[in-house]
Design an enzyme around this catalytic site. Structure first.
Site, PDB file in Angstrom:
ATOM      1  N   TYR A   1      56.161  38.934  38.895  1.00 39.91           N
ATOM      2  CA  TYR A   1      55.236  38.264  39.807  1.00 39.91           C
ATOM      3  C   TYR A   1      56.029  37.752  41.002  1.00 39.91           C
ATOM      4  CZ  TYR A   1      52.047  38.157  35.765  1.00 39.91           C
ATOM      5  OH  TYR A   1      51.264  38.490  34.690  1.00 39.91           O
TER       6      TYR A   1
ATOM      7  N   PRO B   1      39.035  36.931  32.889  1.00 39.31           N
ATOM      8  CA  PRO B   1      37.812  36.470  32.226  1.00 39.31           C
ATOM      9  C   PRO B   1      36.529  36.861  32.961  1.00 39.31           C
ATOM     10  CG  PRO B   1      39.012  34.627  33.199  1.00 39.31           C
ATOM     11  CD  PRO B   1      39.926  35.810  33.252  1.00 39.31           C
ATOM     12  N   LEU B   2      36.616  37.184  34.258  1.00 38.58           N
ATOM     13  CA  LEU B   2      35.440  37.660  34.998  1.00 38.58           C
ATOM     14  C   LEU B   2      35.689  39.038  35.605  1.00 38.58           C
ATOM     15  CD1 LEU B   2      33.862  34.616  36.910  1.00 38.58           C
ATOM     16  CD2 LEU B   2      32.855  35.993  35.099  1.00 38.58           C
ATOM     17  N   GLY B   3      36.686  39.753  35.120  1.00 39.55           N
ATOM     18  CA  GLY B   3      37.045  41.021  35.735  1.00 39.55           C
ATOM     19  C   GLY B   3      36.132  42.168  35.327  1.00 39.55           C
TER      20      GLY B   3
ATOM     21  N   PHE C   1      32.944  42.992  36.075  1.00 39.63           N
ATOM     22  CA  PHE C   1      31.511  42.838  35.819  1.00 39.63           C
ATOM     23  C   PHE C   1      30.700  43.709  36.781  1.00 39.63           C
ATOM     24  CE2 PHE C   1      32.743  39.565  33.134  1.00 39.63           C
ATOM     25  CZ  PHE C   1      31.686  38.814  32.632  1.00 39.63           C
TER      26      PHE C   1
END
Length: 290
Positions: free
Chosen positions: A66, A216-218, A220
């Protein structure tokens, strides 16, 4: 290690020989755009890390890739010497190119170099946890991980690594790794819309192994997002809050590592993960097409 605070949502989980908060912190977003270069606000990045530890978080996820090196050096600057209770997980198996890509790097010499780089940038003699990242940027890919994982086992025997895990893997690769040496976690993409690992989550829970979902929201679809938003609106919460709360309630072995570069957003994520979902809420969320 000291036992961490249990005031964070979800309480704690025993990860190897350490007790960590199930609500953790992912450091990837502390680096610059596309996870390359330094942050726009160096002092703000340090403040987020110190806020995380100040709020009782004892599980931080990072990687020397990173930045590269940026997030590890920020963690060291902000938190070293590390509290006894702090558990830092890192990963190896990919490097960075000048275009910001993530080319694989899993030859024995690549892995040894990456472990040494993580040790140096974090300023430690032993890494708490090293996850072997398989697959590629598009997701897991079939194939043996034996040579790469055995390399990490050798480094563990040298005292450079305490615990091992695997990331971006298939169920077959999890089984292969476990046949070589114990693992304490699996880190894969998993959320309300991507539940291909449902059986794996439950299987690992039965064996006392953590599952650490990312994104967690990838991924959709608009229809999935609309369904999530309906539940969130009814509960007076944000979609992210509901998604985190669903993961927290999904299984006791799920450890959350949502990332942010904002201390205020970090506190919002903690509040969101602590949202109480009723049985009816969970049933409606489980009904989202996946």
């Amino acid at each position: 290690m000291n036992t961490p605070s249990t005031t964070l949502p979800g309480g704690t989980w025993t990860l190897g020989d350490a007790v960590v908060t199930r609500f953790g912190y992912g450091a990837m977003q502390l680096s610059g755009p596309w996870v390359m270069g330094p942050p726009g606000d160096h002092d703000g990045a340090l403040a987020v890390l110190r806020e995380a530890v100040g709020l009782g978080i004892t599980h931080i996820d990072t990687s020397d890739a990173y930045g590269p090196r940026v997030t590890n050096e920020l963690i060291r600057e902000a938190l070293h010497p590390y509290p006894e209770s702090l558990f830092i997980a890192t990963k190896v198996g990919a490097t960075r190119d000048a275009q910001g890509g993530w080319p694989t790097a899993r030859r024995p010499e690549d892995l040894r170099r990456q472990v040494q780089e993580n040790l140096g940038s974090l300023g430690v003699e032993t890494l708490d946890l090293v996850n072997l990242r398989m697959g590629d940027a598009q997701g897991p890919r079939p194939g043996s991980l034996a040579e790469a994982f055995e390399t990490l086992v050798g480094l563990q025997h040298e005292g450079l690594i305490r615990h091992l895990g695997v990331s971006n893997v298939t169920g077959e690769q999890v089984a292969e790794a476990r046949g070589i040496a114990p693992i304490v976690c699996v880190q894969n993409m998993y959320n309300l819309a991507h539940r291909h690992d449902d059986d794996l989550v439950d299987h690992l829970a039965a064996d006392g192994i953590a599952y650490v979902p990312f994104f967690p929201l990838g991924g959709f679809t608009p229809l999935q997002s609309e369904a999530l938003s309906r539940v969130a609106t009814r509960l007076g919460a944000t979609p992210m809050a509901v998604a985190l709360a669903w993961l927290m309630q999904r299984s006791p072995n799920i450890l959350l590592i949502p990332g942010t570069s904002s201390a205020a957003h970090l506190r919002e994520n903690i509040t969101g993960a602590g949202l109480s979902l009723s049985g009816a809420d969970v049933a409606e969320l489980d009904g989202i097409d996946h």
